[in-house]
Design a protein around this motif. Structure first.
Motif, short mmCIF file in Angstrom:
data_model
loop_
_atom_site.label_atom_id
_atom_site.label_comp_id
_atom_site.label_asym_id
_atom_site.label_seq_id
_atom_site.Cartn_x
_atom_site.Cartn_y
_atom_site.Cartn_z
N ALA A 164 39.30 -10.15 28.23
CA ALA A 164 39.52 -9.46 29.50
C ALA A 164 38.37 -8.50 29.80
N VAL A 165 37.88 -7.83 28.77
CA VAL A 165 36.71 -6.96 28.95
C VAL A 165 35.50 -7.79 29.37
N GLY A 166 35.35 -8.97 28.77
CA GLY A 166 34.23 -9.84 29.09
C GLY A 166 34.21 -10.27 30.54
N ASN A 177 31.54 -6.93 23.09
CA ASN A 177 32.09 -6.86 24.44
C ASN A 177 32.03 -5.47 25.04
N VAL A 178 32.40 -4.45 24.26
CA VAL A 178 32.42 -3.09 24.81
C VAL A 178 31.00 -2.63 25.14
N THR A 179 30.04 -2.93 24.29
CA THR A 179 28.66 -2.51 24.56
C THR A 179 28.08 -3.26 25.75
N ALA A 180 28.46 -4.52 25.94
CA ALA A 180 27.95 -5.30 27.07
C ALA A 180 28.35 -4.69 28.40
N VAL A 181 29.48 -4.01 28.44
CA VAL A 181 29.98 -3.40 29.68
C VAL A 181 28.96 -2.41 30.25
N TYR A 182 28.25 -1.70 29.37
CA TYR A 182 27.37 -0.62 29.81
C TYR A 182 25.95 -1.09 30.14
N SER A 194 29.21 -11.14 20.96
CA SER A 194 30.66 -11.31 21.11
C SER A 194 31.07 -12.74 20.82
N HIS A 195 30.27 -13.71 21.24
CA HIS A 195 30.63 -15.11 20.97
C HIS A 195 30.54 -15.44 19.49
N ALA A 196 29.68 -14.73 18.77
CA ALA A 196 29.66 -14.89 17.31
C ALA A 196 31.01 -14.46 16.73
N GLY A 197 31.62 -13.44 17.34
CA GLY A 197 32.94 -13.01 16.88
C GLY A 197 34.00 -14.08 17.05
#
Length: 465
Positions: free
Chosen positions: A411-413, A277-282, A296-299
């Motif tokens: 929320a980040v997603g 999720n955090v890496t997807a933000v950038y 993230s969905h694997a998580g």
């Protein structure tokens, strides 16, 4: 079993049909083959069969996973648009044949009752994906993605095989039931140390296949470099088959050693959620964003695996279906918009390519919105209930910390998923109406409606599993 035989025949038939039929006709035949194979799969419902010396077991659970896998493949073929009109560099008969063979491998992965059968299914699926990833031979990114996927996949397969070897050495069997019985009948203090090493090595090998951190580094480059239609296939079929196999191995075979593998899976699930999720933000490219979204969905799915509840199987099935429908829709819209914007904007894969989409292409914008809302876990979509069921399973195992992390990451997603929605509805551009083929449009509508049906009738759908 009949579906596997049929898919083998259909794949070989496709290769010969390519000599005589047009692109559109081959696409139609492939869709018919997949529909027929789904019908043969459903015909086995409520009939448990053992094949190949009891190495392959057909159950209602394996049938459910097989249907989701074949449904994902059906949508991918429908969205392929017969691979355009590039007669010189694209060969649809070969691509469709390889896809049918890879679906066969995925079905073996969800129906195995013997570790050698797991390996055979995994290799059929993996080798097919290595070839499809590098199928755009003129594209250096595709070539790079294929070699990365091949090398890292080979290492992961070697690790998995070493783990299988150690497990066999400790239990003297490759059969799931025999291994589970050997573990249950052996006192913990007498358990060979190398059995635990084998379990962890198998876990590492299988986590690579589902893009879980820290074994995820191949995912963004491979997803980005592969042709979009095959990225769509990889992110749905491979992930569904991988999680079905992972849960079958660790719940069915190593259930007696739950405390050995549950803690690593628990921490890996949280690490995967944070990194994905955090890496997807950038990410500025929507394709790379969807790659990190896949991580993230694997998580989330690993959370319910670590919980190992009675409802975990149905939760994985529901989540896989919701994720598949939303993902194929998002990739399909990305594919058609990026192809239209190529030559018109500097970076057709970035979010800016979607600016003003809703004004001239309201259907594409609506379908994109529903798919991204589902992936973000917004209510009234299948993705929301998928996460709810995951959190419910985890809560009943009293694993509260991972729920807190998962909610924060959700929320980040929302932030990065809404980039596409904001671009479509709140930004302007000179985009004109995009011509959508009839089959493409029909598949988009069906996948979008399916996402909404899952969101409106979650309990009914989950009880079917």
């Amino acid at each position: 079993m009949t579906a596997i035989i049929a898919l083998s025949i259909f794949g070989i038939s496709n290769l010969f049909l390519g000599f005589w039929l047009s692109r559109k006709t081959i696409q139609t035949f492939t869709l018919g083959f997949l529909a027929l194979s789904m019908g043969l799969t459903v015909a086995d419902w409520n009939h448990e069969y053992l094949w190949f010396g009891n190495m392959f077991r057909s159950t209602n659970t394996s049938i459910n996973f097989s249907i989701i896998i074949q449904l994902a493949a059906f949508f991918v073929v429908a969205f392929s648009n017969a691979f355009g009109q590039d007669d010189e560099h694209t060969h649809p008969a070969e691509y469709y044949a390889i896809m049918l063979f890879s679906v066969e491998g995925a079905i073996l992965m969800v129906s195995f009752d013997h570790l050698i059968m797991l390996f055979v299914g995994l290799e059929i699926l993996s080798v097919s994906m290595y070839v499809l990833t590098g199928s755009d031979k003129r594209n250096l990114r595709s070539n790079e993605a294929a070699i990365k996927y091949l090398l890292m996949g080979a290492f992961a397969t070697g690790i998995l095989l070493f783990g299988i070897t150690l497990v066999y050495g400790a239990t003297r069997s490759f059969y799931i039931a025999n291994i589970a019985n050997a573990i249950a009948s052996t006192p913990k203090e007498s358990m060979p140390t190398f059995l635990y090493a084998g379990i962890l090595l198998m876990l590492v090998g299988m986590l690579f296949k589902v893009s879980a951190a820290p074994f995820h580094f191949w995912t963004p480059d491979v997803y980005d470099g592969a042709p979009t239609i095959f990225t769509m296939f990889m992110s749905t079929v491979v992930k569904t088959a991988g999680f079905a196999a992972l849960f079958h191995v660790f719940s069915g075979m190593f259930g007696g050693l739950y405390n050995t593998w549950a803690l690593p899976v628990y921490f890996i699930s949280m690490l995967t959620l944070v990194i994905g999720n955090v890496t997807a933000v950038y990410q500025q490219s929507m394709k790379r964003m969807l790659a990190y979204s896949s991580i993230s969905h694997a998580g989330y799915m690993l959370m319910t695996v670590s919980a190992n509840q009675a409802t975990t199987t149905s939760t994985i099935l529901y989540y896989s279906l919701a994720y598949t429908l939303a993902t194929v829709t998002a990739f399909a819209i990305f594919k058609i918009v990026s192809e239209y914007q190529t030559g018109r904007v500097e970076k057709p894969e970035n979010f800016q390519a979607f600016d003003g989409l809703a004004k001239q292409n309201p259907l594409l914008a609506f379908c994109l919105t529903i798919s991204l809302l589902s992936l973000a876990g917004i209510p009234l979509t299948g993705g929301f209930w998928g996460k709810f069921f995951v959190f419910s399973d985890t809560f009943h195992r009293n694993i509260t910390y991972s729920i807190i992390v998962a909610v924060l990451m959700s929320a980040v997603g929302i932030y990065y998923y809404f980039k596409g929605i904001i671009a479509a509805y709140f930004k302007t551009s000179e985009m004109e109406t995009i011509q959508i083929p009839g089959l493409y449009k029909l598949a988009l509508v069906i996948s979008t409606v399916g996402t909404l049906v899952l969101g409106l009738y979650p309990t009914f759908v989950k009880t079917l599993f």
